[in-house]
Design a protein around this motif. Sequence first.
Motif, PDB file in Angstrom:
ATOM      1  N   ARG A 222       0.653  -1.146  -0.025  1.00  0.00           N
ATOM      2  CA  ARG A 222      -0.069  -0.127   0.018  1.00  0.00           C
ATOM      3  C   ARG A 222       0.988   1.177   0.071  1.00  0.00           C
ATOM      4  N   LYS A 223       0.527   2.114  -1.048  1.00  0.00           N
ATOM      5  CA  LYS A 223       1.132   3.669  -1.069  1.00  0.00           C
ATOM      6  C   LYS A 223       0.229   4.777  -0.183  1.00  0.00           C
ATOM      7  N   GLU A 225      -0.469   7.579  -0.745  1.00  0.00           N
ATOM      8  CA  GLU A 225      -1.702   8.453  -1.654  1.00  0.00           C
ATOM      9  C   GLU A 225      -2.582   7.606  -2.301  1.00  0.00           C
ATOM     10  N   TRP A 226      -2.500   6.178  -2.129  1.00  0.00           N
ATOM     11  CA  TRP A 226      -3.885   5.252  -2.723  1.00  0.00           C
ATOM     12  C   TRP A 226      -4.896   5.597  -1.624  1.00  0.00           C
ATOM     13  N   THR A 227      -6.126   5.593  -2.513  1.00  0.00           N
ATOM     14  CA  THR A 227      -7.195   5.346  -1.838  1.00  0.00           C
ATOM     15  C   THR A 227      -7.737   3.994  -1.504  1.00  0.00           C
ATOM     16  N   GLU A 230      -8.086   2.192  -5.000  1.00  0.00           N
ATOM     17  CA  GLU A 230      -6.880   1.965  -5.648  1.00  0.00           C
ATOM     18  C   GLU A 230      -6.156   0.891  -5.050  1.00  0.00           C
ATOM     19  N   PHE A 231      -5.994   0.819  -3.698  1.00  0.00           N
ATOM     20  CA  PHE A 231      -5.267  -0.217  -3.147  1.00  0.00           C
ATOM     21  C   PHE A 231      -5.841  -1.615  -3.444  1.00  0.00           C
ATOM     22  N   ARG A 234      -5.589  -2.570  -7.346  1.00  0.00           N
ATOM     23  CA  ARG A 234      -3.991  -2.785  -7.418  1.00  0.00           C
ATOM     24  C   ARG A 234      -3.796  -4.159  -7.012  1.00  0.00           C
ATOM     25  N   TRP A 415     -12.421   6.227  -7.918  1.00  0.00           N
ATOM     26  CA  TRP A 415     -11.397   6.125  -6.978  1.00  0.00           C
ATOM     27  C   TRP A 415     -11.506   6.579  -5.473  1.00  0.00           C
TER      28      TRP A 415
END
Length: 440
Positions: A222-223, A225-227, A230-231, A234, A415
């Motif tokens: 997980r990053k 900035e990801w919602t 998005e996590f 991905r 997103w």
Amino acid sequence: MPRSRNRAATNPSSRRDFLKATGLVAGGALAGGLSISRAAHAAGSDVLKIGLIGCGGRGTGAAGNALNADPHAKLVAMGDAFADAIERSLSGLKAYGDRVDVPPERRFVGFDAYQKVIDSGVDVVLLCEPPHFRPRHLKAAIDAGKHVFCEKPVAVDAPGVRSVLATCEEAKKKNLSIVSGLCWRYHNGVKETMKRVLDGAIGRILTIQETYLTGFLWERPRKPEWTEMEFQMRNWYYFTWLSGDHNVEQHVHSLDKALWAMHDEPPIRAWGLGGRQVRVDPRFGDIYDHHAVAYEYPGVTVYAYTRQQAGAYSDVSDIFVGTKGRANILKHQIDDLDGKPIWRFKGEGGNMYDLEHQALFQAIRSGNPINNGLYMARSTMLAILGRMVNYTGKALTWEEAIQSKQDLSPKRYAWDAEPPTMPGPDGRYPVAMPGVTPFV
């Protein structure tokens, strides 16, 4: 583009001669819904334009297989939820040179990228996105008159399977081809072994054992900035709403061979057990790491086992036991009841990933459509049934399962939207509990 097609497009008389020459009028292709552009493709003389939807590793591989399969095919449009996936895919396809012609204006990003690919003037669509999206994308492609290669599995829930079955019937009416990514159906050795099994080489089938035991797969940390959406997108493999669980996404290959042996007919009912024992960290979403399911047919039981656990015994095999012998499908071998080999395939198995695309393009160019819809939908539903019985702890009939109203779709695709599965205060996702999780 061949001159004959240009003349056919502008002169009614020469157009009629052109269609007669290709055999399409006599074959009734136009009466069955084959468009003029697809009639020309069926002549086998011009370029077939490919659009790729889903540009991960499997999508990139499928695009390469399609280009290998037909020297006059070109990849001209690509779509993915993520721009970086498209760029990686293009980099991986550099070896195909100018047969990959996807300028920036035909690289589509976002949840609506699929429709933009379909509307970009392509003839053939490759559906290689996460399984959740396939029913919707398949319908859009067939509605638009496109031929389709559809990766496995074709859905993650029963409403999705019902949608796919309806779409495949529409494809038949339109003379459109649909080829499934259940690639073992196109492997020469497996085909020949299955032919012998179906012809009675092992006698009446008594038991089928389907095994797919592997280790851990990929994950994407997980990053910040990801919602949440998005996590999960991905890391789609680890979320049931996106992948169907690994017994659907991966084990469907094994279950498809069992369905094949049973003449593509579904079982009466199933029961099983499964859980999440080793892969328990929240980064692994909400799917299980092991499943075992018994599928009951009249006089036959299919025992299906799949596991994704590191450091454990690995095996991928399909064993059919009959009244006269035993078949090992992936070894392409048939033994008698004492274990003595009585037949073994000795030819070339072929590249099944290329062969499935060859079948698709040959069907398009010959004007003889191919439609794998029934078995790809039933194999997917077989896997979903297995997940259902394991998640709920119940024994369920095929009819109960395929009529299920459980729809795993989110309320909206954006997103900033909430996925169907959200983490709790401790960061963990709710996991199905047998005997507690209800059947819907």
